[in-house]
Design a protein around this motif. Sequence first.
Motif, PDB file in Angstrom:
ATOM      1  N   SER A 268       6.211  -4.367 -12.777  1.00 47.18           N
ATOM      2  CA  SER A 268       6.679  -3.962 -11.451  1.00 47.18           C
ATOM      3  C   SER A 268       7.751  -2.885 -11.565  1.00 47.18           C
ATOM      4  CB  SER A 268       7.244  -5.164 -10.704  1.00 47.18           C
ATOM      5  OG  SER A 268       6.232  -6.106 -10.444  1.00 47.18           O
ATOM      6  N   ALA A 269       8.687  -3.077 -12.494  1.00 54.94           N
ATOM      7  CA  ALA A 269       9.757  -2.093 -12.688  1.00 54.94           C
ATOM      8  C   ALA A 269       9.179  -0.768 -13.186  1.00 54.94           C
ATOM      9  CB  ALA A 269      10.792  -2.627 -13.673  1.00 54.94           C
ATOM     10  N   ARG A 270       8.220  -0.842 -14.103  1.00 50.27           N
ATOM     11  CA  ARG A 270       7.601   0.377 -14.632  1.00 50.27           C
ATOM     12  C   ARG A 270       6.865   1.121 -13.518  1.00 50.27           C
ATOM     13  NH1 ARG A 270       3.257  -1.053 -18.510  1.00 50.27           N
ATOM     14  NH2 ARG A 270       2.099  -1.198 -16.571  1.00 50.27           N
ATOM     15  N   ASP A 271       6.122   0.380 -12.700  1.00 51.73           N
ATOM     16  CA  ASP A 271       5.389   1.001 -11.598  1.00 51.73           C
ATOM     17  C   ASP A 271       6.349   1.625 -10.582  1.00 51.73           C
ATOM     18  OD1 ASP A 271       3.080   0.165 -12.833  1.00 51.73           O
ATOM     19  OD2 ASP A 271       2.713  -1.504 -11.453  1.00 51.73           O
ATOM     20  N   ALA A 272       7.432   0.907 -10.270  1.00 51.18           N
ATOM     21  CA  ALA A 272       8.422   1.447  -9.334  1.00 51.18           C
ATOM     22  C   ALA A 272       9.069   2.699  -9.914  1.00 51.18           C
ATOM     23  CB  ALA A 272       9.489   0.400  -9.020  1.00 51.18           C
ATOM     24  N   GLY A 273       9.351   2.687 -11.207  1.00 51.97           N
ATOM     25  CA  GLY A 273       9.935   3.862 -11.865  1.00 51.97           C
ATOM     26  C   GLY A 273       8.975   5.046 -11.827  1.00 51.97           C
ATOM     27  N   ALA A 274       7.713   4.775 -12.061  1.00 50.44           N
ATOM     28  CA  ALA A 274       6.714   5.847 -12.029  1.00 50.44           C
ATOM     29  C   ALA A 274       6.608   6.441 -10.627  1.00 50.44           C
ATOM     30  CB  ALA A 274       5.353   5.314 -12.484  1.00 50.44           C
ATOM     31  N   GLU A 275       6.684   5.578  -9.610  1.00 47.47           N
ATOM     32  CA  GLU A 275       6.647   6.076  -8.233  1.00 47.47           C
ATOM     33  C   GLU A 275       7.861   6.968  -7.952  1.00 47.47           C
ATOM     34  OE1 GLU A 275       6.316   2.796  -5.559  1.00 47.47           O
ATOM     35  OE2 GLU A 275       4.401   2.154  -6.383  1.00 47.47           O
ATOM     36  N   LYS A 276       9.042   6.559  -8.431  1.00 51.89           N
ATOM     37  CA  LYS A 276      10.256   7.354  -8.217  1.00 51.89           C
ATOM     38  C   LYS A 276      10.148   8.697  -8.927  1.00 51.89           C
ATOM     39  CE  LYS A 276      12.794   4.145  -6.161  1.00 51.89           C
ATOM     40  NZ  LYS A 276      13.088   4.169  -4.785  1.00 51.89           N
ATOM     41  N   VAL A 277       9.609   8.703 -10.130  1.00 50.91           N
ATOM     42  CA  VAL A 277       9.435   9.954 -10.871  1.00 50.91           C
ATOM     43  C   VAL A 277       8.462  10.871 -10.135  1.00 50.91           C
ATOM     44  CG1 VAL A 277       8.480  10.940 -12.996  1.00 50.91           C
ATOM     45  CG2 VAL A 277      10.068   9.024 -13.121  1.00 50.91           C
TER      46      VAL A 277
ATOM     47  N   TYR B 153       7.822  10.882  -6.953  1.00 52.25           N
ATOM     48  CA  TYR B 153       8.493  11.352  -5.734  1.00 52.25           C
ATOM     49  C   TYR B 153       9.476  12.468  -6.071  1.00 52.25           C
ATOM     50  CZ  TYR B 153      11.426  11.404  -1.583  1.00 52.25           C
ATOM     51  OH  TYR B 153      12.128  11.811  -0.483  1.00 52.25           O
ATOM     52  N   ALA B 154      10.273  12.283  -7.133  1.00 52.02           N
ATOM     53  CA  ALA B 154      11.247  13.306  -7.522  1.00 52.02           C
ATOM     54  C   ALA B 154      10.540  14.603  -7.926  1.00 52.02           C
ATOM     55  CB  ALA B 154      12.120  12.792  -8.674  1.00 52.02           C
ATOM     56  N   ARG B 155       9.421  14.475  -8.629  1.00 51.62           N
ATOM     57  CA  ARG B 155       8.661  15.663  -9.038  1.00 51.62           C
ATOM     58  C   ARG B 155       8.134  16.410  -7.802  1.00 51.62           C
ATOM     59  NH1 ARG B 155       4.947  13.509 -12.484  1.00 51.62           N
ATOM     60  NH2 ARG B 155       6.405  13.806 -14.184  1.00 51.62           N
ATOM     61  N   ALA B 156       7.616  15.660  -6.835  1.00 54.98           N
ATOM     62  CA  ALA B 156       7.098  16.280  -5.613  1.00 54.98           C
ATOM     63  C   ALA B 156       8.226  16.968  -4.845  1.00 54.98           C
ATOM     64  CB  ALA B 156       6.415  15.226  -4.740  1.00 54.98           C
TER      65      ALA B 156
ATOM     66  N   HIS C 175       8.568  20.912  -4.038  1.00 59.02           N
ATOM     67  CA  HIS C 175       8.748  21.345  -2.651  1.00 59.02           C
ATOM     68  C   HIS C 175       9.970  22.256  -2.533  1.00 59.02           C
ATOM     69  CE1 HIS C 175       8.701  21.249   1.697  1.00 59.02           C
ATOM     70  NE2 HIS C 175       9.971  20.809   1.694  1.00 59.02           N
ATOM     71  N   LEU C 176      11.079  21.871  -3.138  1.00 60.34           N
ATOM     72  CA  LEU C 176      12.291  22.703  -3.081  1.00 60.34           C
ATOM     73  C   LEU C 176      12.079  24.035  -3.796  1.00 60.34           C
ATOM     74  CD1 LEU C 176      15.073  20.034  -3.651  1.00 60.34           C
ATOM     75  CD2 LEU C 176      14.541  21.239  -1.530  1.00 60.34           C
ATOM     76  N   GLY C 177      11.350  23.992  -4.906  1.00 59.36           N
ATOM     77  CA  GLY C 177      11.042  25.242  -5.612  1.00 59.36           C
ATOM     78  C   GLY C 177      10.207  26.177  -4.752  1.00 59.36           C
ATOM     79  N   ASP C 178       9.222  25.621  -4.048  1.00 59.66           N
ATOM     80  CA  ASP C 178       8.393  26.429  -3.148  1.00 59.66           C
ATOM     81  C   ASP C 178       9.227  27.025  -2.015  1.00 59.66           C
ATOM     82  OD1 ASP C 178       6.161  25.865  -4.654  1.00 59.66           O
ATOM     83  OD2 ASP C 178       5.441  24.262  -3.318  1.00 59.66           O
ATOM     84  N   GLU C 179      10.116  26.219  -1.445  1.00 58.84           N
ATOM     85  CA  GLU C 179      10.986  26.722  -0.375  1.00 58.84           C
ATOM     86  C   GLU C 179      11.897  27.833  -0.877  1.00 58.84           C
ATOM     87  OE1 GLU C 179      13.183  23.698   1.648  1.00 58.84           O
ATOM     88  OE2 GLU C 179      11.390  22.817   2.552  1.00 58.84           O
TER      89      GLU C 179
END
Length: 105
Positions: free
Chosen positions: A53-62, A64-67, A71-75
């Motif tokens: 669960s922790a690994r999956d949550a960490g992967a989701e956070k990574v 999200y941060a990558r996205a 997005h900020l780079g595109d802006e």
Amino acid sequence: MTNDKGTDYDTADLAQQIETLKADLKDLTEIMAGVGQSKAADVKEAAQDTFKSARDAGAEKVDYARAQAEHLGDEARQFVQRQPATALGVAVGVGFLIVLLGSRR
């Protein structure tokens, strides 16, 4: 041999009772070992579930941060393309602040 109540015990009865106690203790030991192994397996499974669960949550956070970074780079690219002079001024100002703060040390 006689106890306080007047009951006679012979050696064969005592030996039989000792053997029965030994067998009961052996059975009890096996049962306790089985319970211990079962509990250990339960704890191991719970730890693995928590880790997953922790690994999956960490992967989701990574992800999200990558996205967000993309997005900020595109802006930023779009801003530089729309207003190159302003972007250059901001870059010069940030560079000046970095040099100013770095020289105070």
